[in-house]
Every structure is written in structure tokens, then in C-alpha cells.
Design a protein around this motif. Structure first.
Motif, mmCIF file in Angstrom:
data_model
loop_
_atom_site.group_PDB
_atom_site.id
_atom_site.type_symbol
_atom_site.label_atom_id
_atom_site.label_comp_id
_atom_site.label_asym_id
_atom_site.label_seq_id
_atom_site.Cartn_x
_atom_site.Cartn_y
_atom_site.Cartn_z
ATOM 1 N N GLY A 38 0.803 -1.171 0.115
ATOM 2 C CA GLY A 38 0.048 0.081 -0.145
ATOM 3 C C GLY A 38 0.953 1.431 0.017
ATOM 4 N N ALA A 39 0.409 2.255 -0.832
ATOM 5 C CA ALA A 39 1.041 3.482 -0.652
ATOM 6 C C ALA A 39 -0.119 4.533 -0.731
ATOM 7 N N VAL A 40 0.272 5.790 -0.032
ATOM 8 C CA VAL A 40 -0.613 6.820 -0.106
ATOM 9 C C VAL A 40 -0.362 7.660 -1.249
ATOM 10 N N ALA A 41 -1.626 7.699 -2.125
ATOM 11 C CA ALA A 41 -1.501 8.020 -3.398
ATOM 12 C C ALA A 41 -2.048 9.553 -3.696
ATOM 13 N N GLY A 42 -1.647 10.176 -4.769
ATOM 14 C CA GLY A 42 -2.143 11.379 -5.232
ATOM 15 C C GLY A 42 -2.096 11.415 -6.895
ATOM 16 N N VAL A 43 -2.909 12.178 -7.401
ATOM 17 C CA VAL A 43 -2.765 12.500 -9.005
ATOM 18 C C VAL A 43 -3.050 13.664 -9.398
ATOM 19 N N ASP A 44 -2.494 14.238 -10.492
ATOM 20 C CA ASP A 44 -2.796 15.512 -11.228
ATOM 21 C C ASP A 44 -2.720 15.340 -12.709
ATOM 22 N N VAL A 45 -3.798 15.629 -13.274
ATOM 23 C CA VAL A 45 -4.075 15.528 -14.663
ATOM 24 C C VAL A 45 -3.981 16.977 -15.231
ATOM 25 N N ARG A 46 -3.148 17.030 -16.241
ATOM 26 C CA ARG A 46 -2.837 18.324 -16.926
ATOM 27 C C ARG A 46 -3.290 18.534 -18.151
ATOM 28 N N GLY A 47 -3.560 17.379 -18.852
ATOM 29 C CA GLY A 47 -3.741 17.353 -20.259
ATOM 30 C C GLY A 47 -5.319 17.245 -20.296
ATOM 31 N N SER A 48 -5.854 17.667 -21.736
ATOM 32 C CA SER A 48 -7.425 17.993 -21.690
ATOM 33 C C SER A 48 -7.970 16.607 -22.451
ATOM 34 N N ALA A 49 -7.185 15.706 -22.837
ATOM 35 C CA ALA A 49 -7.811 14.269 -23.364
ATOM 36 C C ALA A 49 -7.285 13.163 -22.753
ATOM 37 N N PRO A 50 -7.741 13.066 -21.443
ATOM 38 C CA PRO A 50 -6.999 12.010 -20.638
ATOM 39 C C PRO A 50 -7.875 10.533 -20.671
ATOM 40 N N GLY A 51 -7.502 9.418 -20.341
ATOM 41 C CA GLY A 51 -7.959 8.264 -20.390
ATOM 42 C C GLY A 51 -7.729 7.791 -18.899
ATOM 43 N N THR A 52 -8.321 7.732 -18.159
ATOM 44 C CA THR A 52 -8.012 7.310 -16.784
ATOM 45 C C THR A 52 -9.092 6.498 -16.085
ATOM 46 N N ARG A 53 -8.811 5.963 -14.746
ATOM 47 C CA ARG A 53 -9.488 5.076 -14.110
ATOM 48 C C ARG A 53 -9.083 5.258 -12.480
ATOM 49 N N GLU A 54 -10.026 5.289 -11.640
ATOM 50 C CA GLU A 54 -9.627 5.602 -10.323
ATOM 51 C C GLU A 54 -9.190 6.705 -9.650
ATOM 52 N N THR A 55 -9.136 7.675 -10.630
ATOM 53 C CA THR A 55 -8.350 9.064 -10.051
ATOM 54 C C THR A 55 -9.177 9.761 -8.993
ATOM 55 N N ASP A 56 -10.460 9.691 -9.335
ATOM 56 C CA ASP A 56 -11.243 10.312 -8.133
ATOM 57 C C ASP A 56 -11.277 9.844 -6.723
ATOM 58 N N ALA A 57 -11.071 8.475 -6.777
ATOM 59 C CA ALA A 57 -10.954 7.525 -5.607
ATOM 60 C C ALA A 57 -9.894 8.012 -4.839
ATOM 61 N N ILE A 58 -8.489 8.662 -5.305
ATOM 62 C CA ILE A 58 -7.551 8.746 -4.562
ATOM 63 C C ILE A 58 -7.409 10.317 -4.203
ATOM 64 N N ARG A 59 -8.393 11.346 -4.762
ATOM 65 C CA ARG A 59 -8.062 12.622 -4.481
ATOM 66 C C ARG A 59 -8.318 12.803 -2.948
ATOM 67 N N PRO A 60 -7.561 13.880 -2.553
ATOM 68 C CA PRO A 60 -7.518 14.326 -1.072
ATOM 69 C C PRO A 60 -8.943 14.377 -0.501
ATOM 70 N N GLY A 61 -9.362 13.606 0.597
ATOM 71 C CA GLY A 61 -10.622 13.729 1.237
ATOM 72 C C GLY A 61 -11.615 12.565 1.029
ATOM 73 N N GLY A 62 -10.864 11.580 0.001
ATOM 74 C CA GLY A 62 -11.830 10.298 -0.242
ATOM 75 C C GLY A 62 -11.444 9.301 0.987
ATOM 76 N N LEU A 63 -12.145 8.186 0.822
ATOM 77 C CA LEU A 63 -12.289 7.282 1.852
ATOM 78 C C LEU A 63 -10.881 6.550 1.471
ATOM 79 N N VAL A 64 -10.753 6.208 0.331
ATOM 80 C CA VAL A 64 -9.537 5.353 0.102
ATOM 81 C C VAL A 64 -8.120 6.444 0.098
ATOM 82 N N GLU A 65 -7.258 5.913 1.036
ATOM 83 C CA GLU A 65 -6.031 6.871 0.689
ATOM 84 C C GLU A 65 -4.828 6.210 0.392
ATOM 85 N N LYS A 66 -4.945 4.716 0.298
ATOM 86 C CA LYS A 66 -3.772 3.840 -0.299
ATOM 87 C C LYS A 66 -4.126 3.038 -1.653
#
Length: 326
Positions: A38-66
Motif C-alpha cells: 500500500g502507498a498513499v497516493a495522489g494524482v494530477d491531470v494536466r492534459g485535456s484528453a485523458p483516459g484514466t481510471r480510479e483518479t477520483d477515488a484517490i483525491r484528498p478527502g476520499g475514503l481510500v488513501e492507499k
């Protein structure tokens, strides 16, 4: 002062393993960064055409931290299927977020668009994601056109010939014991510039001379010659949505979700130093960050080094491929 680690790649960080799965014929693949403890995680998306999964789940304030792994993959949005194989691998080992009768592995993912390079009908899938996990080690990360970087290209525009992109990784260590590493899949619309020399080392080439073309300067010249160019329907970065640089920075510093998210943000500076242009409407640039350790270090120090190793990893991604071509 930070110095390169003996390993030289992100796997120098204890608790992080990297594995590739590659289909050379179809020119696609995926790369997994495993952190099973397990690792405490963060993410930052800067491009305007991303293809991602589970990025919202690891934003600060969420239930899942790792998180338990990060998947970087080719195949555009289709390639996100490979995350299922990573989850299967982890579930078989009892790794995951406890949720009633099961443990759910948390596997944030991001994709590049490589469907126009090899066989567009072949994309990373569940089996390939699982195989990348089986191949994972804490050895020095293989770089170049391998795994998620197999079909990566850089320097794109009308009438120009792109260069090969790929996977790169770098790692720096401090005498205090702090380690900061990065791994990146470089599939940018822009050219790759060595920040030490300011010279283009990979990118768009003139179809007749084979010389590198400065995309930013070329765009400025187009606008100067045709003021109506701005606002027109023509996009100077055609074909659009065929790009994206995705990556992970990791550290053995003990950081909070908010702090490690800041590290992901600062790490984008490494892309800005080496990719020109970057973060365009035609890119989906995404950086994940992982904190896995106990080192007590200010977030600013970690972030500054993260930007440095990310820039180094970008250059390594294209330089390693150039060496293999010789």
C-alpha cells in the motif's frame, strides 16, 4: 544535494516493483507499478484528453488513501481492461482495501493512444495486465519501447515525421536517506528537449531532410503568415487525441494525501522542462504520486526532486530507444 541512486530507476524505492508486458508485433503493451503493501497516493491531470481510471477515488478527502498498484497502458480507453488483470493478481495474494467479505485492490490507471502505430485491433487486456504483474521485479527498470511505451511516438504535426517515444525511469537519493523516483511513458505531441543543452533529442522531423523541426516555432510562423489561422477550424496538432504522457513519481517520504498530491502537481514541471509543447488539448498528461516509507521530509523538497527525476526520465525514454536503434 540529490544524486542518482545506484539502481537509477524508481524500483530503488523499497516496496515498489515494476513489470512490463509487451506485444512487439502489434506495438502495444502495459506497465505496472506494484506497491502491494500500500502507498498513499495522489494524482494530477494536466492534459485535456485523458483516459484514466480510479483518479477520483484517490483525491484528498476520499475514503481510500492507499493504492496497491498503478497501471500505465497503451490501447487508449480499451487498454483500461488490463487493470482487471492487475486486480486479479493482487486479489489472489489477499491484497486490497477491506470491503466486507473481500479485499478490493485499488489500481489507478492511465492510457496512451497508440492505436495508429501498430495493430489497432490488438489492445492490452486482462491477460496482459496479469502478465505485467508476474514480470514485476525490483530490478532496474528496462527502458525504451517496451511495455506501455512500445507504440509511443513523439513530435507530431501535419506533414512531419514523429520519432519513437517510450518508457523512461530515474531516481535520486539524498544522504538523509530520502529517495525520489519516477517512471514515465512518453507519447507526446511535442518535441523532447534536453534541459541541459536546450537541444531537441527526439520529435518531429522534416520528411525530406530528416532534421528536427521546432514545433513551437513552426506554429508561431504559421500564425505570423496567416493571422486568420487562430480561431480557424484547422488544428496544428492534427491528428488530435493520439498523444499523452503518463507517469508515476514515488518516494520513501511519509506524506499525507494532500502532500503527495502536491508532489504530483510539482512533478509536471519536469514535463514542462522537456516536452514542447505540453499539456495541450491533444494531450491527456497525467502523473500519479506514491508515498511509501517513513522518511520525515518537507513536501517542497520531495516535489522539487520529483520534477528533476521526471525530466530525467523523459529524456531517458527516448534516448534508450535511440541507443537500441543503432
Amino acid at each position: 544535494m540529490a544524486t542518482p541512486s545506484k539502481n537509477g530507476t524508481i524500483t530503488a524505492i523499497n516496496g515498489i516493483k515494476v513489470g512490463h508486458a509487451t506485444n512487439e508485433k502489434a506495438r502495444t503493451g502495459c506497465t505496472v507499478i506494484l506497491c502491494e503493501s500500500g502507498a498513499v497516493a495522489g494524482v494530477d491531470v494536466r492534459g485535456s484528453a485523458p483516459g484514466t481510471r480510479e483518479t477520483d477515488a484517490i483525491r484528498p478527502g476520499g475514503l481510500v488513501e492507499k493504492v496497491h498498484a498503478v497501471l500505465l497502458t497503451g490501447g487508449s480507453a480499451f487498454g483500461l481492461d488490463a487493470a482487471g488483470g492487475v486486480m486479479q493478481f493482487l486479489e489472489e495474494r489477499g491484497v486490497g482495501f477491506p470491503a466486507g467479505p473481500v479485499r478490493v485492490p485499488i489500481v489507478p490507471s492511465a492510457v496512451i493512444f497508440d492505436l495508429g502505430v501498430g495493430d489497432p485491433q490488438v489492445r492490452p487486456d486482462r491477460e496482459m495486465g496479469y502478465r505485467a504483474c508476474v514480470n514485476s521485479t525490483n530490478d532496474q527498470v528496462p527502458m525504451g519501447q517496451i511495455g506501455a511505451g512500445t507504440g509511443a511516438t513523439v513530435g507530431k504535426g501535419p506533414g512531419l515525421q514523429p520519432s519513437n517515444g517510450g518508457v523512461g525511469s530515474a531516481c535520486h537519493a539524498l544522504k538523509s536517506g530520502l529517495i525520489v523516483g519516477a517512471i514515465v511513458v512518453v507519447n507526446a505531441v511535442g518535441n523532447i528537449v534536453d534541459p541541459e543543452t536546450g537541444k531537441i533529442v527526439a520529435g518531429a522531423k522534416h520528411p525530406e531532410t530528416g532534421e528536427f523541426v521546432d514545433i513551437v516555432k513552426r506554429l508561431s510562423q504559421q500564425v505570423a503568415l496567416n493571422p486568420d489561422f487562430i480561431g480557424g477550424e484547422r488544428d496544428p496538432f492534427q491528428p488530435v487525441n493520439t498523444n499523452t504522457t503518463i507517469g508515476v513519481v514515488g518516494t520513501n517520504a511519509a506524506l499525507s494525501p494532500t502532500e503527495i498530491t502536491k508532489v504530483a502537481q510539482i512533478a509536471h514541471n519536469g514535463l514542462a522542462r522537456t516536452i514542447r509543447p505540453v499539456h495541450t488539448m491533444s494531450d491527456g498528461d497525467t502523473i500519479f504520486a506514491l508515498s511509501i516509507g517513513t522518511q520525515d521530509t518537507p513536501v517542497n523538497i520531495v516535489g522539487v526532486i520529483a520534477a528533476e527525476v521526471m525530466a530525467e526520465a523523459v529524456c531517458r525514454a527516448v534516448k534508450h530507444r535511440m541507443v537500441r536503434d543503432r
